[in-house]
Motif scaffolding. Structure first.
Motif, short mmCIF file in Angstrom:
data_model
loop_
_atom_site.label_atom_id
_atom_site.label_comp_id
_atom_site.label_asym_id
_atom_site.label_seq_id
_atom_site.Cartn_x
_atom_site.Cartn_y
_atom_site.Cartn_z
N ALA A 84 -12.17 -49.64 10.60
CA ALA A 84 -10.99 -48.80 10.34
C ALA A 84 -11.26 -47.84 9.19
N TRP A 85 -11.93 -48.30 8.13
CA TRP A 85 -12.26 -47.43 6.99
C TRP A 85 -13.13 -46.27 7.46
N CYS A 86 -14.13 -46.56 8.28
CA CYS A 86 -15.01 -45.51 8.79
C CYS A 86 -14.22 -44.50 9.62
N ALA A 87 -13.35 -44.98 10.48
CA ALA A 87 -12.53 -44.08 11.31
C ALA A 87 -11.63 -43.21 10.44
N ASP A 88 -11.01 -43.82 9.42
CA ASP A 88 -10.12 -43.07 8.53
C ASP A 88 -10.86 -42.02 7.72
N ASN A 89 -12.16 -42.24 7.48
CA ASN A 89 -12.95 -41.34 6.65
C ASN A 89 -13.94 -40.50 7.46
N ASN A 90 -13.67 -40.39 8.76
CA ASN A 90 -14.48 -39.55 9.66
C ASN A 90 -15.96 -39.89 9.64
N LEU A 91 -16.27 -41.17 9.53
CA LEU A 91 -17.65 -41.63 9.62
C LEU A 91 -17.83 -42.32 10.96
N LEU A 92 -18.92 -42.01 11.62
CA LEU A 92 -19.19 -42.57 12.93
C LEU A 92 -20.10 -43.78 12.79
N LEU A 93 -19.64 -44.93 13.27
CA LEU A 93 -20.47 -46.13 13.30
C LEU A 93 -21.32 -46.10 14.56
N ASN A 94 -22.61 -46.20 14.40
CA ASN A 94 -23.50 -46.21 15.56
C ASN A 94 -23.67 -47.65 16.00
N THR A 95 -22.86 -48.10 16.95
CA THR A 95 -22.89 -49.51 17.37
C THR A 95 -24.18 -49.86 18.10
N ARG A 96 -24.89 -48.86 18.63
CA ARG A 96 -26.18 -49.15 19.25
C ARG A 96 -27.22 -49.55 18.22
#
Length: 156
Positions: A84-96
């Motif tokens: 959620a923090w990443c989404a709120d701060n426009n950071l993309l989590l690379n789940t791969r």
């Protein structure tokens, strides 16, 4: 002059060049200010639960969780908080590229994690800041890697 905006970027490999784009947010790679800007940008990314820690280095983030009495609630909630923090701060989590390593000698490895509906790959070892850490905490993988690197440097 604003060095953080309107910076066209492309990737070049040999004689091949990608399409040029102008990202709407980023920190210039290789800039002396980049580590400071990253630290300032992520300063409020902190663990919510005392049994967890969040380690940030360059553009990598590691969540360490201590799970007691088979209760993974705090660990899993911490991961959802980070997502959620990443989404709120426009950071993309690379789940791969996201991996889970479980070090536990007493129980089975439990259910797999998922981030935004995508399963996280569970690994038996991974490289963390230059050191290979394995699920059995043996030094075999790290030692083999160091010997291989030394061999390559000595005999190349």
């Amino acid at each position: 002059m604003d060095i953080l905006s309107n910076r066209p970027q492309h990737v070049r490999s040999g004689h091949i060049c990608s399409t040029t784009i102008t990202p709407n947010s980023s920190v210039p790679q290789g800039c002396v200010l980049s580590p400071l800007l990253y630290s300032l940008f992520t300063h409020n990314c902190r663990p919510v639960y005392g049994s967890n820690s969040i380690i940030k280095f360059a553009d990598d983030t590691t969540v360490n969780g201590l799970i007691s009495d088979n209760n993974e609630t705090g660990y899993r909630a911490e991961l959802q908080h980070l997502v959620a923090w990443c989404a709120d701060n426009n950071l993309l989590l690379n789940t791969r590229k996201t991996k889970e390593l479980i070090i536990d000698f007493k129980r089975e490895k439990g259910r797999t994690l998922d981030i935004n509906g995508m399963a996280v790959r569970r690994v038996s070892s991974f490289k963390f800041l230059g050191t290979h850490i394995s699920e059995d905490l043996s030094c075999t993988t790290n030692t083999s890697s160091l010997v291989k690197k030394a061999h390559q440097r000595l005999f190349s």
